[in-house]
Design a protein around this motif. Sequence first.
Motif, short mmCIF file in Angstrom:
data_model
loop_
_atom_site.label_atom_id
_atom_site.label_comp_id
_atom_site.label_asym_id
_atom_site.label_seq_id
_atom_site.Cartn_x
_atom_site.Cartn_y
_atom_site.Cartn_z
N THR A 9 -90.30 47.95 -2.01
CA THR A 9 -91.73 48.24 -2.20
C THR A 9 -92.59 46.99 -2.36
O THR A 9 -93.72 47.07 -2.84
CB THR A 9 -91.91 49.17 -3.41
OG1 THR A 9 -91.10 48.71 -4.51
CG2 THR A 9 -91.49 50.59 -3.07
N GLY A 10 -92.06 45.84 -1.97
CA GLY A 10 -92.90 44.65 -1.91
C GLY A 10 -92.99 43.86 -3.21
O GLY A 10 -92.16 43.99 -4.12
N ILE A 11 -94.05 43.07 -3.29
CA ILE A 11 -94.26 42.12 -4.38
C ILE A 11 -95.46 42.52 -5.22
O ILE A 11 -96.49 42.94 -4.68
CB ILE A 11 -94.52 40.71 -3.80
CG1 ILE A 11 -93.29 40.23 -3.03
CG2 ILE A 11 -94.85 39.71 -4.90
CD1 ILE A 11 -92.11 39.87 -3.88
N ALA A 12 -95.32 42.40 -6.54
CA ALA A 12 -96.45 42.60 -7.44
C ALA A 12 -96.97 41.24 -7.89
O ALA A 12 -96.19 40.32 -8.14
CB ALA A 12 -96.03 43.42 -8.65
N MET A 13 -98.30 41.10 -7.95
CA MET A 13 -98.88 39.86 -8.46
C MET A 13 -98.76 39.83 -9.98
O MET A 13 -99.26 40.72 -10.66
CB MET A 13 -100.36 39.75 -8.06
CG MET A 13 -100.60 39.64 -6.57
SD MET A 13 -99.85 38.18 -5.80
CE MET A 13 -98.53 38.94 -4.85
N ASP A 14 -98.08 38.84 -10.50
CA ASP A 14 -97.86 38.73 -11.94
C ASP A 14 -97.80 37.25 -12.29
O ASP A 14 -96.72 36.68 -12.46
CB ASP A 14 -96.57 39.44 -12.34
CG ASP A 14 -96.28 39.36 -13.83
OD1 ASP A 14 -97.22 39.03 -14.60
OD2 ASP A 14 -95.13 39.59 -14.23
N PHE A 15 -98.96 36.62 -12.40
CA PHE A 15 -99.01 35.17 -12.67
C PHE A 15 -98.28 34.83 -13.96
O PHE A 15 -97.56 33.83 -14.03
CB PHE A 15 -100.46 34.69 -12.76
CG PHE A 15 -101.33 35.07 -11.59
CD1 PHE A 15 -100.77 35.38 -10.36
CD2 PHE A 15 -102.70 35.12 -11.73
CE1 PHE A 15 -101.57 35.73 -9.29
CE2 PHE A 15 -103.52 35.46 -10.65
CZ PHE A 15 -102.95 35.77 -9.43
N ALA A 16 -98.47 35.65 -14.99
CA ALA A 16 -97.86 35.36 -16.28
C ALA A 16 -96.34 35.46 -16.22
O ALA A 16 -95.64 34.87 -17.04
CB ALA A 16 -98.40 36.33 -17.34
N GLY A 17 -95.83 36.17 -15.23
CA GLY A 17 -94.39 36.29 -15.08
C GLY A 17 -93.75 35.08 -14.42
O GLY A 17 -92.52 35.00 -14.35
N ARG A 18 -94.57 34.17 -13.92
CA ARG A 18 -94.05 32.95 -13.30
C ARG A 18 -94.05 31.84 -14.36
O ARG A 18 -95.11 31.35 -14.75
CB ARG A 18 -94.93 32.53 -12.11
CG ARG A 18 -95.12 33.59 -11.05
CD ARG A 18 -93.85 33.93 -10.33
NE ARG A 18 -93.25 32.76 -9.70
CZ ARG A 18 -92.18 32.82 -8.90
NH1 ARG A 18 -91.60 33.99 -8.66
NH2 ARG A 18 -91.69 31.73 -8.36
N ARG A 19 -92.86 31.46 -14.81
CA ARG A 19 -92.83 30.51 -15.93
C ARG A 19 -93.43 29.16 -15.59
O ARG A 19 -93.94 28.47 -16.47
CB ARG A 19 -91.41 30.35 -16.46
CG ARG A 19 -90.38 29.87 -15.44
CD ARG A 19 -89.01 29.74 -16.09
NE ARG A 19 -87.99 29.36 -15.12
CZ ARG A 19 -86.74 29.05 -15.47
NH1 ARG A 19 -86.38 29.10 -16.74
NH2 ARG A 19 -85.86 28.71 -14.55
#
Length: 470
Positions: A345-355
């Motif tokens: 189902t693709g990618i969700a944008m989650d800036f905070a999840g990128r350390r």
Amino acid sequence: MNDALAALEAQVRDDLNKTAHPNAPWLKAKSGPDGKPALDVLIVGAGQSGIAIGFGLLRSQVTNFLVLDKADEGREGPWLTYARMPTLRSPKHFTGPDLDVPSLTYQSWHEAMFGAEHWQTLDRIPRGHWADYLLWFRRMVGVPVRNGCDVIDIAPADNGLLAATVQSGGGVETLYARKIVLATGQEGMGDWMKPEPLRHLPPSLCVTGAEAIDFAALRGKRVVVIGAGASAFDNAATALEAGAEVHLLCRRAEVQTVQPYHWLTFRGFLRHFSDLDDAWRWRFMKTVLEMREGFPQPTWDRCARHAGFHLHEGSPIESAQAVGNQVELRTPSGTYQADLVICGTGIAMDFAGRRELQNCAGNIATWTDRYQPPENERNARLGQFPYLADDYALTERVAGETPWISNIHLFAIAATMSFGASGSSINAMTTAVPKLVQGLTRGLFRADIEGHWASFQAYDVKQASIARQP
């Protein structure tokens, strides 16, 4: 090495020498806080985009750069990991990282390896061959890569630099750079998405299509694949070939069979889409991304040839629960049991999840921050894509809080709303990579303009000696 490949490599070296103009060095390294010269550019990701960007920098005489990748050499990108199609989905004539140097095209490499006749009869490029080609390309153009290196933090540093904290087998170190490019492909600015009703399920019952899956263990089991894009079908086919029964649940009334990326593969769109105003960019990419990526005929045939394949259209997930060692899924079309659920189902944008972005995630501007579409064009998920500057740089949600992010450039799937097909698409590389490289060199040149002016003022190399008559 066969004679044909040796001849091709000689041709590559000759072509690069003949097209090296202008080849004058023009950058002076800045010193980092550690007293060592800082990199002009640090590229995170050594897949097809990362090495193409590196090649573009070399052609622009930006030689003080480094490419890092967390994977082992040869395992960069998806080709030998979670890409589960036998061949690339792009037509074979699409060129990629070669940047219009004929001897560096995949076709040239393929013909040297397997013969011109084999190329003529080839339908699509085997993904394993593409991975081999990328390694050959990287060696031929001399892009410097360090594998096994994971960037875990990016922060501002003195002298206008960025500090990248890098973790590797040798420990943790800090690299300083004037600019950082996140060439992180499908991962980009988020993580692989699971539909909300599935997020509570344990990993033993529900995974994403990007994870390592023991398909052999699925023989005789029932698998449900969520999604109907090309990657979802690839995972379904792989499970079927392993001997599983597969139910593919598509939330749409009909699966998507049109491939919008084929329409937009022309120079005008690829080169100038990012020059359009926000309204036009939003309208185009909302339509493309809501359609999702269509699959080619061989992808469908690969699934349909199995009696254990079942396609269920109009079947969005309403609820899911673990029942013993299985999952029970409820949809408008019925209830389904599965031993494993695979989410395509693709990618969700989650800036905070990128350390690596923990120091700026809260201030990265999104499309929602910059543009409000008409009510009939709204899409909350797409509004969370980052709103990028014309050089692929991150922009601030609140000006002045994190100005240093203007030196972080994003070349990944998350750039799609701002630049169209670019950071993870073979079809756009010949236009997108030069655009990014031009943005990088423009920023480096402008930042050093006073030094260039002083150098110009001091320039006194004479071209001729004039003997004056007495």
